[in-house]
Design a protein around this motif. Structure first.
Motif, PDB file in Angstrom:
ATOM      1  N   GLN A  12       0.245   8.776   1.657  1.00 35.51           N
ATOM      2  CA  GLN A  12       1.380   7.871   1.801  1.00 35.51           C
ATOM      3  C   GLN A  12       0.870   6.459   2.013  1.00 35.51           C
ATOM      4  OE1 GLN A  12       3.076   8.332   6.049  1.00 35.51           O
ATOM      5  NE2 GLN A  12       1.924  10.233   5.694  1.00 35.51           N
ATOM      6  N   ARG A  13       1.759   5.505   1.868  1.00 40.10           N
ATOM      7  CA  ARG A  13       1.398   4.125   2.186  1.00 40.10           C
ATOM      8  C   ARG A  13       1.285   3.999   3.704  1.00 40.10           C
ATOM      9  NH1 ARG A  13       0.954   1.372  -2.161  1.00 40.10           N
ATOM     10  NH2 ARG A  13       0.456  -0.547  -1.027  1.00 40.10           N
ATOM     11  N   LEU A  14       0.341   3.210   4.145  1.00 38.35           N
ATOM     12  CA  LEU A  14       0.119   3.057   5.590  1.00 38.35           C
ATOM     13  C   LEU A  14       1.313   2.392   6.265  1.00 38.35           C
ATOM     14  CD1 LEU A  14      -1.790   3.117   8.094  1.00 38.35           C
ATOM     15  CD2 LEU A  14      -2.560   0.839   7.377  1.00 38.35           C
ATOM     16  N   LEU A  15       1.842   1.334   5.649  1.00 35.46           N
ATOM     17  CA  LEU A  15       2.866   0.511   6.287  1.00 35.46           C
ATOM     18  C   LEU A  15       4.196   0.624   5.559  1.00 35.46           C
ATOM     19  CD1 LEU A  15       0.770  -2.742   6.897  1.00 35.46           C
ATOM     20  CD2 LEU A  15       1.122  -0.817   8.457  1.00 35.46           C
ATOM     21  N   ASN A  16       5.280   0.549   6.336  1.00 34.33           N
ATOM     22  CA  ASN A  16       6.612   0.500   5.737  1.00 34.33           C
ATOM     23  C   ASN A  16       6.986  -0.949   5.424  1.00 34.33           C
ATOM     24  OD1 ASN A  16       7.421  -0.676   8.199  1.00 34.33           O
ATOM     25  ND2 ASN A  16       8.144   1.279   9.031  1.00 34.33           N
ATOM     26  N   ALA A  17       8.211  -1.168   5.000  1.00 38.46           N
ATOM     27  CA  ALA A  17       8.636  -2.497   4.563  1.00 38.46           C
ATOM     28  C   ALA A  17       8.596  -3.529   5.682  1.00 38.46           C
ATOM     29  CB  ALA A  17      10.039  -2.425   3.960  1.00 38.46           C
ATOM     30  N   GLY A  19       6.226  -3.636   7.921  1.00 39.05           N
ATOM     31  CA  GLY A  19       4.836  -3.870   8.303  1.00 39.05           C
ATOM     32  C   GLY A  19       4.378  -3.005   9.449  1.00 39.05           C
ATOM     33  N   ASN A  20       5.103  -1.906   9.722  1.00 38.53           N
ATOM     34  CA  ASN A  20       4.726  -0.967  10.774  1.00 38.53           C
ATOM     35  C   ASN A  20       4.221   0.335  10.157  1.00 38.53           C
ATOM     36  OD1 ASN A  20       5.639  -2.752  12.844  1.00 38.53           O
ATOM     37  ND2 ASN A  20       7.743  -2.090  12.417  1.00 38.53           N
ATOM     38  N   ILE A  21       3.431   1.083  10.928  1.00 38.25           N
ATOM     39  CA  ILE A  21       2.860   2.328  10.430  1.00 38.25           C
ATOM     40  C   ILE A  21       3.967   3.320  10.090  1.00 38.25           C
ATOM     41  CG2 ILE A  21       1.483   4.332  11.082  1.00 38.25           C
ATOM     42  CD1 ILE A  21      -0.342   2.478  12.618  1.00 38.25           C
ATOM     43  N   SER A  22       3.876   3.893   8.899  1.00 37.23           N
ATOM     44  CA  SER A  22       4.926   4.800   8.431  1.00 37.23           C
ATOM     45  C   SER A  22       4.905   6.132   9.173  1.00 37.23           C
ATOM     46  CB  SER A  22       4.770   5.038   6.928  1.00 37.23           C
ATOM     47  OG  SER A  22       3.468   5.521   6.627  1.00 37.23           O
ATOM     48  N   GLU A  23       3.719   6.685   9.431  1.00 36.78           N
ATOM     49  CA  GLU A  23       3.607   7.959  10.145  1.00 36.78           C
ATOM     50  C   GLU A  23       2.363   7.923  11.035  1.00 36.78           C
ATOM     51  OE1 GLU A  23       3.377  12.825   9.395  1.00 36.78           O
ATOM     52  OE2 GLU A  23       3.330  11.442   7.692  1.00 36.78           O
ATOM     53  N   THR A  40       2.921  -7.744   7.045  1.00 35.50           N
ATOM     54  CA  THR A  40       3.938  -8.785   7.223  1.00 35.50           C
ATOM     55  C   THR A  40       3.557  -9.789   8.300  1.00 35.50           C
ATOM     56  OG1 THR A  40       5.163  -7.324   8.716  1.00 35.50           O
ATOM     57  CG2 THR A  40       5.797  -7.312   6.392  1.00 35.50           C
ATOM     58  N   ALA A  41       2.444  -9.570   9.011  1.00 35.77           N
ATOM     59  CA  ALA A  41       1.962 -10.529  10.005  1.00 35.77           C
ATOM     60  C   ALA A  41       1.219 -11.669   9.308  1.00 35.77           C
ATOM     61  CB  ALA A  41       1.035  -9.833  11.003  1.00 35.77           C
ATOM     62  N   ALA A  42       0.941 -12.723  10.069  1.00 40.24           N
ATOM     63  CA  ALA A  42       0.221 -13.876   9.518  1.00 40.24           C
ATOM     64  C   ALA A  42      -1.191 -13.480   9.085  1.00 40.24           C
ATOM     65  CB  ALA A  42       0.154 -14.990  10.560  1.00 40.24           C
ATOM     66  N   LYS A  43      -1.680 -14.080   8.012  1.00 37.59           N
ATOM     67  CA  LYS A  43      -3.000 -13.747   7.475  1.00 37.59           C
ATOM     68  C   LYS A  43      -4.113 -13.947   8.497  1.00 37.59           C
ATOM     69  CE  LYS A  43      -2.161 -14.571   2.548  1.00 37.59           C
ATOM     70  NZ  LYS A  43      -2.580 -15.368   1.370  1.00 37.59           N
ATOM     71  N   TRP A  44      -3.956 -14.951   9.326  1.00 33.76           N
ATOM     72  CA  TRP A  44      -5.036 -15.239  10.276  1.00 33.76           C
ATOM     73  C   TRP A  44      -5.111 -14.222  11.408  1.00 33.76           C
ATOM     74  CZ3 TRP A  44      -3.594 -16.442  15.307  1.00 33.76           C
ATOM     75  CH2 TRP A  44      -2.268 -16.815  15.507  1.00 33.76           C
ATOM     76  N   ARG A  45      -4.114 -13.295  11.479  1.00 33.73           N
ATOM     77  CA  ARG A  45      -4.149 -12.234  12.491  1.00 33.73           C
ATOM     78  C   ARG A  45      -4.764 -10.933  11.959  1.00 33.73           C
ATOM     79  NH1 ARG A  45      -4.576 -13.241  17.199  1.00 33.73           N
ATOM     80  NH2 ARG A  45      -3.849 -11.145  17.713  1.00 33.73           N
ATOM     81  N   ILE A  46      -5.028 -10.854  10.666  1.00 39.21           N
ATOM     82  CA  ILE A  46      -5.550  -9.619  10.063  1.00 39.21           C
ATOM     83  C   ILE A  46      -7.032  -9.464  10.390  1.00 39.21           C
ATOM     84  CG2 ILE A  46      -5.938  -8.358   7.919  1.00 39.21           C
ATOM     85  CD1 ILE A  46      -3.588  -9.934   6.708  1.00 39.21           C
ATOM     86  N   TRP A 166       0.949  -0.481  17.790  1.00 40.84           N
ATOM     87  CA  TRP A 166       1.141  -1.097  19.098  1.00 40.84           C
ATOM     88  C   TRP A 166       2.644  -1.141  19.374  1.00 40.84           C
ATOM     89  CZ3 TRP A 166      -3.624  -2.584  17.123  1.00 40.84           C
ATOM     90  CH2 TRP A 166      -4.660  -2.748  18.050  1.00 40.84           C
ATOM     91  N   ASP A 167       2.981  -1.376  20.611  1.00 39.40           N
ATOM     92  CA  ASP A 167       4.401  -1.507  20.957  1.00 39.40           C
ATOM     93  C   ASP A 167       4.862  -2.937  20.668  1.00 39.40           C
ATOM     94  OD1 ASP A 167       4.555   1.155  21.811  1.00 39.40           O
ATOM     95  OD2 ASP A 167       3.740   0.609  23.773  1.00 39.40           O
ATOM     96  N   LYS A 168       4.576  -3.366  19.443  1.00 35.45           N
ATOM     97  CA  LYS A 168       4.936  -4.706  19.000  1.00 35.45           C
ATOM     98  C   LYS A 168       5.049  -4.687  17.483  1.00 35.45           C
ATOM     99  CE  LYS A 168       3.612  -9.577  19.456  1.00 35.45           C
ATOM    100  NZ  LYS A 168       2.642 -10.544  20.040  1.00 35.45           N
ATOM    101  N   GLU A 169       6.105  -5.241  16.968  1.00 31.89           N
ATOM    102  CA  GLU A 169       6.342  -5.238  15.529  1.00 31.89           C
ATOM    103  C   GLU A 169       5.163  -5.871  14.772  1.00 31.89           C
ATOM    104  OE1 GLU A 169       9.305  -4.506  13.338  1.00 31.89           O
ATOM    105  OE2 GLU A 169       9.351  -3.033  14.957  1.00 31.89           O
ATOM    106  N   LYS A 170       4.870  -5.311  13.598  1.00 30.56           N
ATOM    107  CA  LYS A 170       3.888  -5.834  12.640  1.00 30.56           C
ATOM    108  C   LYS A 170       2.446  -5.637  13.081  1.00 30.56           C
ATOM    109  CE  LYS A 170       7.083  -9.539  11.250  1.00 30.56           C
ATOM    110  NZ  LYS A 170       7.231 -11.008  11.037  1.00 30.56           N
ATOM    111  N   HIS A 171       2.206  -4.928  14.171  1.00 31.83           N
ATOM    112  CA  HIS A 171       0.856  -4.718  14.681  1.00 31.83           C
ATOM    113  C   HIS A 171       0.451  -3.253  14.491  1.00 31.83           C
ATOM    114  CE1 HIS A 171       1.854  -8.551  16.479  1.00 31.83           C
ATOM    115  NE2 HIS A 171       0.597  -8.712  16.853  1.00 31.83           N
ATOM    116  N   PHE A 172      -0.793  -3.042  14.057  1.00 25.03           N
ATOM    117  CA  PHE A 172      -1.253  -1.682  13.793  1.00 25.03           C
ATOM    118  C   PHE A 172      -2.781  -1.651  13.806  1.00 25.03           C
ATOM    119  CE2 PHE A 172      -1.326  -3.830   9.750  1.00 25.03           C
ATOM    120  CZ  PHE A 172      -2.450  -3.340   9.103  1.00 25.03           C
ATOM    121  N   TYR A 173      -3.305  -0.424  13.929  1.00 25.34           N
ATOM    122  CA  TYR A 173      -4.746  -0.175  13.930  1.00 25.34           C
ATOM    123  C   TYR A 173      -5.001   1.013  13.025  1.00 25.34           C
ATOM    124  CZ  TYR A 173      -9.295   1.265  15.965  1.00 25.34           C
ATOM    125  OH  TYR A 173     -10.609   1.627  16.168  1.00 25.34           O
ATOM    126  N   TYR A 174      -5.716   0.780  11.929  1.00 23.63           N
ATOM    127  CA  TYR A 174      -6.055   1.833  10.968  1.00 23.63           C
ATOM    128  C   TYR A 174      -7.575   1.952  10.957  1.00 23.63           C
ATOM    129  CZ  TYR A 174      -6.083   4.479   6.554  1.00 23.63           C
ATOM    130  OH  TYR A 174      -6.259   5.437   5.585  1.00 23.63           O
TER     131      TYR A 174
END
Length: 343
Positions: A12-17, A19-23, A40-46, A166-174
């Motif tokens: 599956q795709r990692l992120l939904n529309a 920008g959060n983890i799908s599963e 969906t987060a700013a490029k400088w945060r990736i 994370w408990d914050k929109e658009k944040h994830f760890y893969y």
């Protein structure tokens, strides 16, 4: 198995529309499909990185190529575990790479080639069932140069892959940890050559992509060894994101993953070089850890802070596989770390 160890089995795709983890959960392969375009987060945060550690009973080398948005950290470390333990790390900083390094979106294919003028040339090359690390670092330690050519064997085997929100929109760890890759090759440092033998020596890959929150503290530990011809290793850790769906604690034996529940790092308050203990909620990972050297590094630029203690030492104790088999581990070199970052 605990409900906190949800195993994902479908691609599956990692992120939904949004920008959060799908599963959220863990998997034995990279079933999630990562793409920078989905973030969906700013490029400088990736943050994107590939980190290799190649180690035996006497010495180790570590290699990092990373694009952390507004900064890139490219580094090499050498460590020696003898009567007078020694380590040296050299890091080159790149300003605002923000995707210009074109790090692969999968660990399964794609090479990374980094060149910094005449000082550092480093390559991470991927072929079928094999990884290769080539490095030429001029004046790595004052006038001492460093070079290496190391091949890691990666047969068809389980790995640990986690998708953690994370408990914050658009944040994830893969993240993917690939343990138990038998190592062959050499490194040269200060005019001396050190070899790696696949019968006894191993490499680990820490492959990560994500958008983190600003302030984080995590623990991570890893080991590989040969037990009477059987490749054995572990990955343990916690503190990064919301791990309610899955922990990153796992044993590897003969290419199969044996999932653990919670593991606790008992780090002494007196000193990182005093003895540690590791315990697990399922009683399947009970270890004593005797440090040999603390690879400590601290940066404090007020807005950007990094306090790292990557401690290498010898671990002893028991590990229990899924079928109840008890493995006895005695004085095997590994590392465990605690890291606090604000950036």
């Amino acid at each position: 198995m605990s409900k906190r160890n949800h195993e994902v089995v479908n691609q599956q795709r990692l992120l939904n529309a949004r920008g959060n983890i799908s599963e959220p959960g863990w998997a034995r392969r990279q079933l999630w499909q990562y793409s920078r375009k989905d973030i969906t987060a700013a490029k400088w945060r990736i943050k994107e990185w590939d980190y290799y550690l190649v180690m035996n009973d006497s010495y180790a080398a570590a290699f990092t190529l990373s694009d952390d948005g507004y900064v890139g950290l490219q580094s090499v470390s050498v460590l020696f575990f003898g009567q007078q333990p020694f380590e040296h790390t050299e890091t080159i900083l790149d300003v605002f790479p923000m995707g210009k390094m074109h790090l692969p979106e999968s660990s399964d294919a794609g090479d990374i080639v980094y060149e910094k003028k005449d000082r550092l040339h480093m390559k991470f090359l991927k072929t079928d069932h094999q990884r290769r690390i080539i490095c030429d670092f001029r004046k790595f330690d004052n006038e001492k140069d460093f070079a290496c050519d190391i091949v890691l064997q990666q047969p068809d085997m389980d790995t640990l892959v986690i998708a953690t929100p994370w408990d914050k929109e658009k944040h994830f760890y893969y993240n993917q940890k690939i343990n138990c890759m038998r190592a062959e090759g050499w490194m040269e440092y200060g005019g001396k050559c050190y070899t790696f033998c696949p019968e006894t020596d191993f490499g680990t890959l820490d492959w990560g992509r994500g958008v983190w929150t600003y302030d984080n503290t995590w623990n991570w530990g890893s080991m590989n060894c040969d037990l009477d011809g059987h490749a054995f290793g572990f990955n343990i850790g916690y503190g990064f994101g919301n791990t309610s769906a899955a922990t990153e604690n796992v044993l590897f034996y003969d290419g199969k993953a044996h999932k653990l529940d919670d593991v606790t790092f008992h780090i002494p308050k007196t000193s990182y070089t005093d003895p540690w203990k590791f315990t697990s909620s399922d009683k399947r990972f009970e270890m004593d850890f005797v440090p040999v050297i603390d690879r400590a590094a601290k940066l404090d630029f007020k807005a950007i802070v990094s306090d790292q203690h990557q401690v290498f030492g010898r671990i002893s104790g028991k590990a229990v596989l899924d079928d109840g088999t008890v493995l006895d581990i005695r004085d095997v070199m590994c590392f465990a770390e605690r890291v606090h970052n604000r950036y």
